[in-house]
Scaffold this active site. Structure first.
Site, mmCIF file in Angstrom:
data_model
loop_
_atom_site.group_PDB
_atom_site.id
_atom_site.type_symbol
_atom_site.label_atom_id
_atom_site.label_comp_id
_atom_site.label_asym_id
_atom_site.label_seq_id
_atom_site.Cartn_x
_atom_site.Cartn_y
_atom_site.Cartn_z
ATOM 1 N N HIS A 57 -4.012 8.527 5.175
ATOM 2 C CA HIS A 57 -5.062 8.246 5.767
ATOM 3 C C HIS A 57 -4.892 8.028 7.437
ATOM 4 O O HIS A 57 -3.698 8.257 7.910
ATOM 5 C CB HIS A 57 -5.700 7.003 5.412
ATOM 6 C CG HIS A 57 -6.226 7.132 4.003
ATOM 7 N ND1 HIS A 57 -7.378 7.771 3.450
ATOM 8 C CD2 HIS A 57 -5.552 6.749 2.718
ATOM 9 C CE1 HIS A 57 -7.387 8.086 2.277
ATOM 10 N NE2 HIS A 57 -6.313 7.211 1.865
ATOM 11 N N GLU A 93 -6.786 0.088 3.482
ATOM 12 C CA GLU A 93 -5.572 1.053 2.884
ATOM 13 C C GLU A 93 -4.642 1.608 3.669
ATOM 14 O O GLU A 93 -3.497 1.756 3.629
ATOM 15 C CB GLU A 93 -6.147 1.954 2.119
ATOM 16 C CG GLU A 93 -4.958 2.880 1.176
ATOM 17 C CD GLU A 93 -5.485 4.237 0.759
ATOM 18 O OE1 GLU A 93 -6.834 4.402 0.545
ATOM 19 O OE2 GLU A 93 -4.644 5.023 0.354
ATOM 20 N N HIS A 148 0.001 5.782 -0.666
ATOM 21 C CA HIS A 148 -1.645 5.363 -0.749
ATOM 22 C C HIS A 148 -1.720 4.199 -1.631
ATOM 23 O O HIS A 148 -0.819 3.750 -2.437
ATOM 24 C CB HIS A 148 -2.322 6.389 -1.150
ATOM 25 C CG HIS A 148 -2.434 7.572 -0.514
ATOM 26 N ND1 HIS A 148 -3.889 8.046 0.122
ATOM 27 C CD2 HIS A 148 -1.847 8.756 -0.135
ATOM 28 C CE1 HIS A 148 -3.636 8.999 0.726
ATOM 29 N NE2 HIS A 148 -2.421 9.514 0.669
ATOM 30 N N GLU A 223 -0.146 6.263 -5.590
ATOM 31 C CA GLU A 223 -1.223 5.302 -5.541
ATOM 32 C C GLU A 223 -0.544 4.056 -6.280
ATOM 33 O O GLU A 223 -0.346 3.709 -7.317
ATOM 34 C CB GLU A 223 -2.361 5.937 -6.538
ATOM 35 C CG GLU A 223 -2.883 7.229 -5.902
ATOM 36 C CD GLU A 223 -4.016 6.753 -4.690
ATOM 37 O OE1 GLU A 223 -4.058 5.743 -4.463
ATOM 38 O OE2 GLU A 223 -4.700 7.608 -4.364
HETATM 39 ZN ZN ZN Z 1 -5.511 6.997 -0.215
#
Ligand code: ZN
Length: 308
Positions: A57, A93, A148, A223
């Site tokens: 991101h 995040e 992430h 993740e």
């Molecule tokens: Zn993400």
């Protein structure tokens, strides 16, 4: 320019001392001992392994950039990038990704790895997800890991590691699955629970992530947790929890590198992904960042120095 909070260096060193000795599941990873009997390497830099770390991101939001559509690598388009999800309390995040990535970077560097990151600050925008995927070949990375955290239903818990499926080139096949598996094993060994809402045994194959689709090097996306889960929200929002994730990810990467020695200096072969887009799942998930783009030749001897 790199903007790396001072705490990272000290923290990473502390983590390294604990973690790489403790290892994960007994799989200790330590700096390679100096070879006392082997002849000196005439060009050690040429034999360094390179890992591309993608703090998922953007640090900042930019409406114009976010409205931009980029190819997903499979014939569709998706958003250039986003800032990702957040905890219910508002911990973003992108910040978690950036902090964990910085610590992973320090740990890998401490183990003699050349590390390139896709973004070097947590305030700007970009690069787009397709560019991050392409960067893998540009820096001739041995492996690519995107970091992430997810935004799922509140009772969803645990990590999952994503690999490209179906593969678009050789590197996205078995090498990426084994990289994802090494990361899964390390996270599991560090005591993190596998996801109870995504994939199976902590692994998920996906076709919609441009950062994976455009990679011509072994690639996986972690993740780490579900930021919408109340317990995991606490873990991801503090430096101790972030250090634990970083430690596990570094252990997984180092284990994979150890098991996958350099093949050669030949350019990676493979099919080109088609121009397309990137569909994220629930929350955007693959943004990547900017950066340190270097035009790297595929020859090991011409590998760029770390750019971050
Ligand atoms: Zn993400």
């Amino acid at each position: 320019m790199q903007v790396i909070p001072a705490r990272w260096g000290a923290l990473a060193a502390a983590v390294l001392a604990v973690s790489l000795v403790a290892g994960c599941g007994g799989d200790s990873v330590q700096p390679a001992p100096a070879a006392s009997t082997a002849p000196a390497d005439p060009d050690p830099a040429a034999h360094m392994r390179t890992v591309l770390i993608d703090p998922g991101h953007n640090g900042g939001n930019d409406a114009k950039q976010m409205a931009k559509k980029v190819p997903d690598g499979r014939g569709h388009t998706k958003a250039c990038n986003t800032t990702g999800t957040s905890t219910d309390a508002g911990y973003p995040e992108h910040r978690f990704n950036f902090y964990v990535a910085a610590e992973v970077r320090q740990l890998l560097i401490s183990n003699g790895i050349n590390v390139v990151v896709t973004r070097t600050n947590d305030t700007g925008v970009g690069p787009c997800v397709d560019a991050r995927g392409k960067q893998a070949a540009e820096v001739n990375a041995d492996a690519v890991v995107s970091i992430h955290a997810d935004g799922a239903v509140p009772n969803g818990q645990g990590f999952h590691v994503i690999y490209p499926k179906p593969p678009l080139n050789t590197a996205q096949g078995a090498p990426s699955v084994s990289l994802a598996t090494a990361l899964r094993d390390a996270l599991r060994g560090a005591g993190f629970p596998e996801s109870n809402y995504a994939g199976k045994d902590g692994l998920v194959g996906r076709s919609d992530l441009a950062g994976l689709n455009f990679s011509k090097r072994p690639v996986a996306m972690v993740e780490c947790a579900n930021m919408r889960n109340p317990q995991e929200a606490v873990t991801v929002s503090n430096s101790v929890g972030q250090a634990r994730y970083a430690q596990a990810i570094a252990v997984g990467i180092l284990a994979w590198l150890r098991d996958h020695p350099p093949v050669s200096t030949t350019p990676s072969a493979s099919a080109e992904p088609s121009a397309g887009s990137d569909g994220d799942r629930a929350q955007a998930d693959e943004s990547e960042t900017s950066s340190s783009r270097t035009s790297a030749s595929s020859k090991a001897s011409a590998r760029p120095k770390p750019t971050n």
